[in-house]
Enzyme design. Structure first.
Site, PDB file in Angstrom:
ATOM      1  N   SER A 290       0.872  -1.178   0.000  1.00 22.65           N
ATOM      2  CA  SER A 290       0.000   0.000   0.000  1.00 22.65           C
ATOM      3  C   SER A 290       0.902   1.218   0.000  1.00 22.65           C
ATOM      4  O   SER A 290       2.098   1.116   0.272  1.00 22.65           O
ATOM      5  CB  SER A 290      -0.861   0.037   1.261  1.00 22.65           C
ATOM      6  OG  SER A 290      -0.082   0.476   2.366  1.00 22.65           O
ATOM      7  N   ASP A 291       0.355   2.395  -0.276  1.00 23.93           N
ATOM      8  CA  ASP A 291       1.154   3.595  -0.052  1.00 23.93           C
ATOM      9  C   ASP A 291       1.034   3.974   1.429  1.00 23.93           C
ATOM     10  O   ASP A 291       0.288   3.342   2.191  1.00 23.93           O
ATOM     11  CB  ASP A 291       0.733   4.730  -0.995  1.00 23.93           C
ATOM     12  CG  ASP A 291       1.869   5.733  -1.180  1.00 23.93           C
ATOM     13  OD1 ASP A 291       2.827   5.704  -0.401  1.00 23.93           O
ATOM     14  OD2 ASP A 291       1.795   6.557  -2.116  1.00 23.93           O
ATOM     15  N   TYR A 292       1.767   5.009   1.783  1.00 24.93           N
ATOM     16  CA  TYR A 292       1.928   5.426   3.179  1.00 24.93           C
ATOM     17  C   TYR A 292       0.567   5.627   3.851  1.00 24.93           C
ATOM     18  O   TYR A 292      -0.155   6.540   3.497  1.00 24.93           O
ATOM     19  CB  TYR A 292       2.698   6.735   3.181  1.00 24.93           C
ATOM     20  CG  TYR A 292       3.507   7.063   4.407  1.00 24.93           C
ATOM     21  CD1 TYR A 292       2.904   7.411   5.599  1.00 24.93           C
ATOM     22  CD2 TYR A 292       4.894   7.055   4.357  1.00 24.93           C
ATOM     23  CE1 TYR A 292       3.662   7.732   6.713  1.00 24.93           C
ATOM     24  CE2 TYR A 292       5.661   7.383   5.468  1.00 24.93           C
ATOM     25  CZ  TYR A 292       5.038   7.718   6.641  1.00 24.93           C
ATOM     26  OH  TYR A 292       5.794   8.037   7.735  1.00 24.93           O
ATOM     27  N   ASP A 293       0.231   4.767   4.776  1.00 23.37           N
ATOM     28  CA  ASP A 293      -1.024   4.909   5.509  1.00 23.37           C
ATOM     29  C   ASP A 293      -2.256   4.664   4.631  1.00 23.37           C
ATOM     30  O   ASP A 293      -3.386   4.970   5.033  1.00 23.37           O
ATOM     31  CB  ASP A 293      -1.121   6.369   6.010  1.00 23.37           C
ATOM     32  CG  ASP A 293      -1.382   6.430   7.481  1.00 23.37           C
ATOM     33  OD1 ASP A 293      -1.470   5.360   8.088  1.00 23.37           O
ATOM     34  OD2 ASP A 293      -1.512   7.540   8.009  1.00 23.37           O
ATOM     35  N   GLY A 294      -2.019   4.139   3.445  1.00 21.91           N
ATOM     36  CA  GLY A 294      -3.093   4.021   2.450  1.00 21.91           C
ATOM     37  C   GLY A 294      -4.257   3.164   2.919  1.00 21.91           C
ATOM     38  O   GLY A 294      -5.412   3.416   2.566  1.00 21.91           O
TER      39      GLY A 294
END
Ligand code: BGC
Length: 748
Positions: A290-294
């Protein structure tokens, strides 16, 4: 309790040997061998250990997002975190690896990720700039050397290449991509993956690549970062997907989900993107992070009720690793009990992660990236620094070069006095650009230093003139005085590195602050002004464009910025860069891109009721593919082998290019195609091939291109790639507007 590493490793190796899948002679592993190794480790794992492998936390070394996990070392120790990003150097990463390998029950090694976007410590030009080189070999080498330096610093995974197509320079992250064209973007995606990963991931000089941000992150509504993406599925497939697909086909072992939503579903929760397209259509076997905190952001998107629900959506969509949300580590256990996710879902994700760890050779030797003497030898080595110069030289785009007294202003051969002015003229930090990883600005050669080295018998005076944003004009008078008392002004203005990159969208993309006012005042002095625009996106500057004697678009060129610019300004290097994004005349034209459609009322200046603006032309200030040279290239006529070809034929296209100017030079010869009548509307032209050639002055080169049905295909109404019979045009030239053409027919 601390266990010695060889015992822990022996546990895993014994299982692998018993399962008959370790090749002791170090042969490359076949897929089956790899799967058996992965399965043997999976067999040993508890649910918690599995979830730990699906978790990625940032270290506090270098934070690239809004949250931090303060106790990440304890998380590693307790097996709750199997992967770390934003930590580097051999000393530090070795320390973290020891915790994972020696203090956890199974000793599964960590993967270390980092945003090695355009170099690790030695910084190359921002990717958008380097794409302007149109030199695929050069870009591959940049990725290869960045991997070598990063791997020497204890890393084994980069969150690159970023291959998001974007037609909107308001979006700050155009800097990381390869511009507006799908075909060129796909070619670059492929070579960058090859560069990072090499032939064999277990080679400790290579690192795992990550195709990002999947998908269509480069098309946020209004250019605002993280915003919703609205597009048709035809447009998604026609204009945006190919660069991701080519990166996956080139062997990228990881991919990153984008932050945006598309068709009403956030990418992080999109089974359509993460499973149907990525895995089922393209055969991707690596893992998706996932992306950051996605994952947690699925709550803000309004599709998840709570963290547990967010985890379920992501895991079942096909996300394998949770970057920074701290959701996969806990919640899937509950979801499993409630029957919302299955053990198969979890195992599939764990297997994909372990597979990459095996491919990297981490199970053979978790310390293979940690060699202090190798680190000292490679970081900032001559090989890297030389390449940083070469890459910067090929990234510069010459936009304008007027004649003064019958002679072009550039190259600037022997000026007696140069006035060097502007906030970017003697500036180390901003040359590194956004996402400069572990780049060290103290190693940067500024434009001032570069000029001083190059023009040893010229008097060079320097004034900053003004700042990027402050309205303070007190520096103008010294700058004007220097201009009046010099032969020429070199003015370095534009954006600082904070103006671009993530979370750096702008609604107005002019040259920030009062820099243009300073430029116009300098031009008023009558001394010729060479404007060097440094930025990470196309900026708008129509007035300055009119008045400046010469303009170089110089981006943020990295560690050797000043050396490269001095070489270009002095003529030691003849510029050859060509724009990969149109430079708009004004912000209201955005999105302005070369491969637009004709419309039913194509622009006709003599007819009011045609598709145009009242206050500005449809054309950009500078089009896609544009860039001048100090020499002149004359193009011959486009010659075709046939006027009619069949579906299985190859059309041979040729053209001659002659260097009729005074310098040796390099030229990017571009070939575009237009499908005259289609079952769907087709763009007025599309790039289908290019060649970068080196032509000594006075010489002529004949270039040959081959076109097949594949080059004429497009995404049809049923979402399949199709080539339709009918008339086509083929255009060749130095940019997307200045083209020679010929026509042919494709028959069934
Ligand atoms: C960015 C990614 C990056 C990640 C880790 C995110 O905010 O969107 O491109 O790889 O942070 O630094």
């Amino acid at each position: 309790m601390k266990k010695p590493i060889h015992i822990v490793s022996a546990t895993i190796v014994t299982v692998l040997l018993l399962s008959g899948c370790v090749t002791e002679n170090g042969d490359r592993q076949t897929d089956m061998q790899l799967d058996r190794k992965v399965d043997s480790v999976l067999l040993l794992m508890t649910l918690d250990e599995k979830l730990g492998q699906l978790t990625l936390y940032t270290s506090d070394w270098d934070v690239t997002g809004p949250t931090i996990r303060p106790d990440y070392m304890d998380d590693i120790r307790s097996g709750k975190c199997g992967n770390i990003f934003n930590a580097h150097t051999v000393a530090y990463n070795k320390k973290l690896q020891r915790i994972a390998v020696e203090e956890t029950r199974l000793g599964i090694p960590l993967m270390f990720g980092y945003d090695v976007i355009h170099g690790h410590k030695t910084i190359f030009p921002i990717p958008l700039a380097e794409a302007c080189s149109w030199n695929l070999g050069l870009m591959k080498k940049s990725a290869k050397l960045a991997a070598k330096e990063a791997a020497a610093s204890g890393l084994n995974w980069t969150f690159a290449p970023m291959v998001d197509i974007s037609r909107d320079p308001r979006w700050g992250r155009v800097s990381e991509g390869n511009g507006e064209d799908t075909y060129l973007g796909a070619c670059i995606s492929e070579v960058r993956v090859h560069g990072f990963q090499g032939r064999d991931l277990s080679d400790p000089y290579t690192i795992a690549a990550c195709i990002k941000h999947f998908a269509a992150y480069g098309a946020p509504v209004a250019g605002r970062d993280y915003n919703t993406v609205e597009m048709s599925e035809i447009s998604l497939r026609q204009d945006y997907l190919l660069p991701y697909q080519k990166g996956i086909e080139a062997g990228a072992v990881t991919a990153m989900a984008s932050f945006n939503d598309l068709f009403g579903v956030p990418a992080t929760a999109s089974k359509y993107l993460m499973t149907d397209i990525l895995r089922d259509e393209w055969g991707f076997e690596g893992f998706v992070v996932s992306d950051y905190d996605g994952i947690d952001q699925l709550r803000d998107h309004g599709v998840a009720e709570d963290k547990q629900h967010a985890g379920e959506l992501a895991l079942t969509a096909g996300i394998d690793m949770d970057m920074q949300s701290a959701i996969f580590v806990d919640f899937p256990a509950l979801s499993l009990e409630e029957g919302k996710v299955s053990m198969d879902d979890i195992n599939a994700a764990v297997k994909r992660v372990l597979r990459v760890k095996f491919q990297l050779g981490l199970f053979d030797d978790p310390y293979r990236y940690f060699d202090e003497s190798r680190e000292a030898e490679i970081v900032f080595s001559e090989e890297l620094m030389d390449h940083a110069l070469q890459s910067a030289l090929e990234s510069v785009v010459l936009l304008k070069n007027e004649a003064e007294n019958g002679r072009k202003i550039l190259p600037l051969t022997a000026p007696k006095k140069i006035a060097l002015i502007g906030p970017l003229a003697d500036n180390q930090l901003d040359m590194l650009g956004s996402w400069h990883a572990a780049g060290d600005h103290t190693r940067v050669v500024t434009l001032l230093e570069g000029l001083q080295k190059k023009y040893t018998s010229t008097e060079i005076s320097y004034a900053r003139g003004c700042d990027f944003y402050a309205e303070e004009r007190s520096g103008f008078s010294r700058a004007l005085h220097l201009a009046k008392t010099s032969d020429v002004v070199i003015l370095a203005i534009g954006e600082n590195q904070e103006h671009s990159g993530e979370a750096a969208s702008r609604s107005n993309i002019d040259i920030p602050g009062i820099q243009e006012e300073l430029a116009l005042a300098l031009i008023e002095t009558g001394t010729p002004v060479i404007v060097v625009i440094m930025a990470e996106r196309p900026l708008t500057f129509p007035v300055l464009n009119e008045k400046a004697s010469a303009i170089l678009y110089a981006w943020h060129l990295g560690t050797r910025a000043g050396d490269a610019l001095a070489d270009v300004l002095s003529g030691a290097c003849n510029p050859s860069g060509k724009l990969v994004m149109s430079i708009p005349e004004n912000t209201g034209q955005i999105p302005v891109y070369y491969n637009s459609k004709s419309t039913g009322r194509p622009d006709d200046p003599s007819n009011k009721y045609t598709s145009k603006y009242l206050d500005v032309s449809n054309n950009p200030l500078y089009p896609f593919g544009y860039g001048l040279s100090y020499t002149i290239f004359e193009y011959g006529e486009v010659r075709l082998s046939d006027a009619i070809i069949g579906m299985n034929d190859t059309l041979e296209v040729s053209i001659s290019v002659k260097n009729t100017g005074d310098y040796d030079g390099e030229e990017v010869v571009q070939l575009y195609v237009r499908d005259m009548v289609g079952s769907l509307t087709r763009p007025v032209k599309e790039l289908r091939a290019f060649k970068k050639i080196s032509v000594p002055r006075g010489e002529e080169h004949k270039l040959h291109f081959s076109l097949t049905r594949e080059d004429l295909k497009f995404v049809g109404g049923d979402l399949e790639y199709i080539a339709e019979p009918g008339d086509f045009k083929v255009f060749i030239g130095p940019d997307s507007e200045n083209l020679k053409e010929a026509g042919f027919t494709l028959k069934n």
